[in-house]
Structure formats: structure tokens, C-alpha cells
Design an enzyme around this catalytic site. Structure first.
Site: not given
Ligand code: NAD
Ligand code: UDP
Length: 318
Positions: A153, A219, A283
Site C-alpha cells: 500500500y 491517529r 503516531q
Molecule cells: P474504500 O475501500 O471504501 O474505497 C476504495 C474503492 O476502490 C472501493 O469502492 C473499491 O471497490 C475500489 N477499488 C479497489 N480496487 C479497485 C480496482 N482495481 N479497480 C476499480 N476499483 C477498485 O476506501 P476509502 O476509504 O473510500 O478510500 C478511497 C481512497 O482514499 C483510496 O485510494 C485510499 O487509499 C485513499 N485514502 C483513504 C483514507 C481514509 O482514511 N479513508 C486515508 C488515506 C487514503
Molecule cells: N487498530 C486497533 N483495533 C482495530 C483496528 C485497528 O487497535 O480493531 C489500530 C491499528 O493497529 C492502528 C490504528 O488502530 O494502530 C489505526 O488503524 P487503521 O487500520 O484504522 O488505520 P491505519 O493503521 O492504516 O492508520
């Protein structure tokens, strides 16, 4: 607004990952602004139910497609959100995750170059890895393990940023890169595996709330509406490519988050501890000075208010 002005400001916009959590909120927002929206998704982690209310809308088009295969649309704007975002989902098939980030970016950029569209990349705070600088400004290059279980990722998103910058420098493609920090809200998949949805679902079911590690890791959580506001402002802001951090600087430990969720749900759940996954960042907090100065943007929804709205949603679907 006059008819002519409306025609000029009405755009055709492609949202990849449009049936996901963030993508579906973005589709809502763009349609409300009067644009035509093409929502492309392979439904790996997204769901048709997230956009079911838009099916039949005269300016909404739904396309089931995988971004690792090329696609063509005559559009003015491309938001590239397609990519699984929760650790269990992006680690399920890590090779596919890299392909989605890298080939997805190449296909969006190739299309943007051909049709002259502006293209937006949903990058992530994960490009900073387990950060040695706190809070994280855009100038920080990060501390990322290239061979760990999160690398598919983190490195996939880093390569995507590289491709965006190279298409911009080499081909003049008009790009926007946003680094999103943890965002939550309604339409998160209840089985998604991310911390906010896990804690709320566990609390509502009266199950133990599972904290990974000792819960002292932090976070910063942004409510979805604030983030989407930042997306559209940045996309339509002229003359700045980013990368730009978007997130809420309010920083909480996972123990504090669990306490908020228990209090707001009125749950009797107890806290249980599980081992911390490898490479879990200690963090995370965005430095949003750039977004404040450039867009006049800052988040408005605090954690308790955002969690309350999210809890209401999960109550309605569980
Ligand atoms: P999500 O998993 O709900 O949405 C991702 C979408 O992409 C899904 O609908 C999934 O079906 C689609 N998808 C995955 N692989 C695909 C492919 N090969 N072709 C077409 N569609 C595909 O997650 P989200 O939280 O809505 O995230 C959306 C975007 O924002 C992502 O790129 C994610 O990396 C980025 N992002 C989200 C967060 C967050 O906290 N929500 C943080 C950082 C980055
Ligand atoms: N985490 C947790 N319990 C859960 C899911 C996640 O304690 O059921 C912790 C995880 O280890 C991380 C933080 O929560 O430290 C945020 O996790 P998340 O997967 O939401 O996002 P990311 O690590 O990608 O920021």
C-alpha cells in the site's frame, strides 16, 4: 447563475473507486454541484448500496470496471480513488494492491493526457510511514519499510505520486495530489477492518473492543464531509499541484478513541488487547498549514460530533 454560466461550469467527472466510502460521498457532492459523474469501481471493497440512491439519476453513470485494465471516457476531471484502504483488505492480495495503485495511476494519467483532463490522486499519510517527524508536513520524505506487510500500500501510493509528478513534468498533465489522513464516517464498510468502524461495530454488538498493542499509538481522525470539502476546493484551485495534506489535526490514542466510542454508544463493551501488527505507525498527525494557507480549508467537525453521526449510521445498518 445564468444558463451559459451553468453550461460552462458543468463538467463531466470520472471518480474511480466511486462506490467506496469516500468515493460515494464525493459522487454525492459533485452531483449536488450540478456536474455529470461517471462512477467506476470493481466493487472489491466498495458496494453498490453506497451509490444505490444515485442509480437512475440523469447525471450519474455507473461502470463496473477494474482500473488495472485501461479505460476511456471523455471527461474534464478525474478523481482517482480506486484502491483498498484498510490494512486487512490491502494485505489480502498485496500484488493486486500494487497493481491497482501503479496501473490505476498510469491509466488515469494516460487518459488525462489524451483528453486534457485535470487528474487528482488520493494519496495517503502512509507515504510518511512510521514518521520520525511529528506532526507531518508535506516536505517530510517519510520513514517507510519497503519490504514489510504494509509496503504494498505505502510504496504503491508512493510510486503513484512519482508517476503523477513525472506525467506533470514530462507531459504537462494538470495534476492534484492529496495526502489523506485517517478519515471516517457513514458508509464505511462494517467489515472493513479499520479502527473506527471496528470499534463502533464491536460497541454496538456489545462485544469486546479490540485494541492492537497497548493502545498508546495515535491517529488523527477527519470526518468525511470535511475531507470531501477539501477535495473539491483543491481540485478547483488553480496553479498548485500539491502534494497537500488533508486531515484533522486532533490527535488521539487508540485507548482514547475506544473510550469515546464506549461513551457515545452507551455500550457495556470491555476493552481487550491483541498483538500489534508489524510496522504499525506509532503516531500520526497532519500539519495542515499548507491547506489552510492555500485553500482557506480546515476541518469543522470534531471527533464526538463525527462519531455520533457515524454511530447513527452503523445503528441503522447492523
Ligand atoms: P474504500 O475501500 O471504501 O474505497 C476504495 C474503492 O476502490 C472501493 O469502492 C473499491 O471497490 C475500489 N477499488 C479497489 N480496487 C479497485 C480496482 N482495481 N479497480 C476499480 N476499483 C477498485 O476506501 P476509502 O476509504 O473510500 O478510500 C478511497 C481512497 O482514499 C483510496 O485510494 C485510499 O487509499 C485513499 N485514502 C483513504 C483514507 C481514509 O482514511 N479513508 C486515508 C488515506 C487514503
Ligand atoms: N487498530 C486497533 N483495533 C482495530 C483496528 C485497528 O487497535 O480493531 C489500530 C491499528 O493497529 C492502528 C490504528 O488502530 O494502530 C489505526 O488503524 P487503521 O487500520 O484504522 O488505520 P491505519 O493503521 O492504516 O492508520
Amino acid at each position: 447563475m445564468g444558463l451559459q454560466q451553468q453550461r460552462e461550469s458543468r463538467m463531466k467527472i470520472l471518480v474511480t473507486g466511486g462506490a467506496g466510502f469516500l468515493g460515494s460521498h464525493l459522487c454525492d457532492r459533485l452531483l449536488a454541484q450540478g456536474h455529470d459523474v461517471v462512477c467506476l469501481d470493481n466493487l472489491f471493497t466498495g458496494a453498490k448500496s453506497n451509490v444505490a440512491h444515485l442509480i437512475g439519476h440523469p447525471r450519474f453513470e455507473w461502470v463496473r470496471h477494474d482500473v488495472t485494465d485501461p479505460f476511456k471516457f471523455e471527461v474534464d476531471r478525474i478523481y482517482n480513488l480506486a484502491c483498498p484502504a484498510s490494512p486487512p483488505h490491502y494485505q489480502f492480495n498485496p500484488i493486486k494492491t500494487v497493481k491497482t495503485s501503479v496501473l490505476g495511476a498510469i491509466h488515469c494519467l494516460g487518459l488525462a493526457k489524451r483528453v486534457g483532463a485535470r487528474v487528482f490522486q488520493a494519496s495517503t499519510s502512509e507515504v510518511y510511514g512510521d514518521p520520525a517527524v511529528h506532526p507531518q508536513p508535506e516536505s517530510y520524505w517519510g520513514h517507510v519499510n519497503p519490504i514489510g506487510i504494509r509496503s504494498c500500500y505505502d510504496e504503491g501510493k508512493r510510486v503513484a505520486e512519482t508517476l503523477f509528478m513525472d506525467y506533470h513534468r514530462q507531459n504537462g498533465v494538470d495534476i492534484r495530489i492529496v495526502r489523506i489522513f485517517n478519515t471516517y464516517g457513514p458508509r464505511m464498510n462494517p467489515n472493513d477492518g479499520r479502527v473506527v468502524s471496528n470499534f463502533i461495530v464491536e460497541a454496538l454488538k456489545g462485544e469486546d473492543i479490540t485494541i492492537y498493542g497497548d493502545g498508546s499509538q495515535t491517529r488523527s481522525f477527519c470526518y468525511v464531509d470535511d475531507l470531501v470539502e477539501g477535495f473539491v476546493r483543491f481540485m478547483e484551485h488553480e496553479g498548485f499541484t500539491g502534494p497537500m495534506n488533508l486531515g484533522n489535526p486532533g490527535e488521539f490514542t487508540m485507548l482514547q478513541l475506544a473510550e469515546h466510542v464506549v461513551r457515545l454508544t452507551g455500550s457495556r463493551s470491555r476493552i481487550a488487547f491483541k498483538p500489534l501488527p508489524a510496522d504499525d505507525p506509532r503516531q500520526r498527525q497532519p500539519d495542515i498549514g499548507l491547506a489552510r494557507r492555500t485553500l482557506g480549508w480546515e476541518p469543522k467537525v470534531g471527533l464526538d460530533e463525527g462519531l455520533t453521526r457515524t454511530i447513527e449510521y452503523f445503528r441503522s445498518i447492523i
